[in-house]
Design a protein around this motif. Structure first.
Motif, short mmCIF file in Angstrom:
data_model
loop_
_atom_site.label_atom_id
_atom_site.label_comp_id
_atom_site.label_asym_id
_atom_site.label_seq_id
_atom_site.Cartn_x
_atom_site.Cartn_y
_atom_site.Cartn_z
N ASP A 171 -7.64 6.63 -17.82
CA ASP A 171 -7.88 5.26 -17.67
C ASP A 171 -6.78 4.91 -16.70
O ASP A 171 -5.45 4.73 -17.20
CB ASP A 171 -8.04 4.37 -18.87
CG ASP A 171 -8.20 2.84 -18.70
OD1 ASP A 171 -8.84 2.40 -17.56
OD2 ASP A 171 -8.11 2.14 -19.57
N SER A 172 -6.98 4.30 -15.47
CA SER A 172 -5.84 3.95 -14.51
C SER A 172 -6.22 3.21 -13.71
O SER A 172 -7.58 2.82 -13.46
CB SER A 172 -5.26 5.31 -13.93
OG SER A 172 -6.20 6.01 -13.11
N ALA A 173 -5.23 2.52 -12.88
CA ALA A 173 -5.42 1.44 -11.74
C ALA A 173 -4.53 1.53 -10.59
O ALA A 173 -3.60 2.06 -10.81
CB ALA A 173 -5.64 0.08 -12.49
N GLY A 174 -4.64 0.74 -9.71
CA GLY A 174 -3.76 0.51 -8.72
C GLY A 174 -4.10 -0.33 -7.60
O GLY A 174 -5.21 -1.25 -7.97
N THR A 175 -3.71 -0.45 -6.41
CA THR A 175 -3.83 -1.77 -5.46
C THR A 175 -4.01 -0.83 -4.21
O THR A 175 -3.59 0.13 -3.83
CB THR A 175 -2.90 -2.65 -5.55
OG1 THR A 175 -1.81 -2.00 -5.13
CG2 THR A 175 -2.88 -3.52 -6.69
N VAL A 176 -4.63 -1.68 -3.21
CA VAL A 176 -4.69 -1.02 -1.98
C VAL A 176 -4.60 -2.19 -0.68
O VAL A 176 -5.29 -3.37 -1.10
CB VAL A 176 -6.08 -0.46 -1.54
CG1 VAL A 176 -7.40 -1.17 -1.77
CG2 VAL A 176 -6.12 0.30 0.06
N ASN A 177 -3.37 -2.12 -0.05
CA ASN A 177 -3.54 -3.12 0.99
C ASN A 177 -4.30 -2.98 2.34
O ASN A 177 -4.16 -1.56 2.67
CB ASN A 177 -1.89 -3.30 1.76
CG ASN A 177 -1.03 -3.64 0.51
OD1 ASN A 177 -1.37 -4.50 -0.35
ND2 ASN A 177 0.08 -3.08 0.09
N VAL A 178 -4.96 -3.93 2.69
CA VAL A 178 -6.17 -3.69 3.75
C VAL A 178 -5.90 -4.49 5.01
O VAL A 178 -5.41 -5.74 4.67
CB VAL A 178 -7.48 -3.79 3.27
CG1 VAL A 178 -7.96 -2.70 2.23
CG2 VAL A 178 -7.63 -5.22 2.37
#
Length: 236
Positions: A136-143
């Motif tokens: 179970d994990s997460a993160g972000t992406v800059n677009v």
């Protein structure tokens, strides 16, 4: 939670390394291989003939629209990627979001120049099972995106800067935090000029979709726009 013995520690380290490798493969395979796969036939692909597809029942009026008929662009992002192998099922989901794009008439080599009004940060989740362990994990992406419009086609170079993935791996009663490195990709389409979107008055906009070669799923971008049947600027 009781301390892990040496054998359990070794097993967890192996699973951790495997998880990191799989995550990197998901990102690199999906992003680097996207431009190698043709979008579905109804996604407005122009790679075969170079001509826009004929209007259909999707809402397009059939008007011949140019770069000078459109403004207020919004580019939305969406993807769901799944890797299913023996003992492994991992899914990477990008939560839908978008960015506003600015259009400025260009008296030089293009009809209009397209830039990002403000880069945005979207969230993603990564979950599933790896052998006997759950993930179970997460993160972000800059677009962001930039490009130009010519002859009713918008060419966008789309940049996705994926952050490190932070999460936990649970194996029986043991919960182990982990971090996997991120990566940055720029999508420039099969031609290298940019992902291609048609100027359209279809209320659904124009979607470019790519299949995921490393498993099941897709990665897509949809360009929405406001259309004026009277050109917003002089086409000459």
């Amino acid at each position: 939670m009781p301390p892990l013995n040496e054998e359990e520690n070794i097993k967890l380290k192996i699973f951790h390394r495997t998880l990191t490798v799989v995550l990197l493969l998901v990102l690199s395979t999906s992003c680097s291989a996207l431009s190698l796969v043709n979008p579905p036939s109804d996604a407005g692909d122009t790679s075969d003939t170079g001509d826009p597809p004929a209007a259909d029942a999707s809402g397009d009026t059939g008007e011949v629209l140019t770069c000078f008929h459109a403004n207020n662009y919004v580019l939305s992002f969406d993807h769901t990627l799944t890797v299913n192998q023996e003992g492994t099922s991992l899914t990477h989901i990008l939560k839908q979001g978008g960015i506003a794009l600015l259009s400025e008439a260009n008296s030089g080599g293009h009809d209009a120049i397209i830039t990002t009004a403000s880069p945005q940060t979207l969230n993603f989740e990564y979950m599933g099972v790896l052998g006997p362990c759950s993930v179970d994990s997460a993160g972000t992406v800059n677009v962001s995106a930039e490009g130009y419009c010519d002859a009713g086609i918008i060419y966008l170079n789309i940049t996705e800067d994926w952050s490190d993935t932070e999460g936990t791996m649970t194996c029986e009663d043991s919960v182990v935090p982990f971090s996997a490195p991120g990566a940055s990709f720029t999508h420039s389409g099969a031609s290298g000029l940019g992902e291609e979107f048609l100027i359209t008055d279809d209320s659904n906009g124009h979607t470019v979709m790519r299949e995921f070669l490393g498993g099941e799923g897709y990665h897509s971008w949809t360009l929405m726009m406001d259309i004026s049947l009277v050109p917003l600027v002089d086409e000459d």
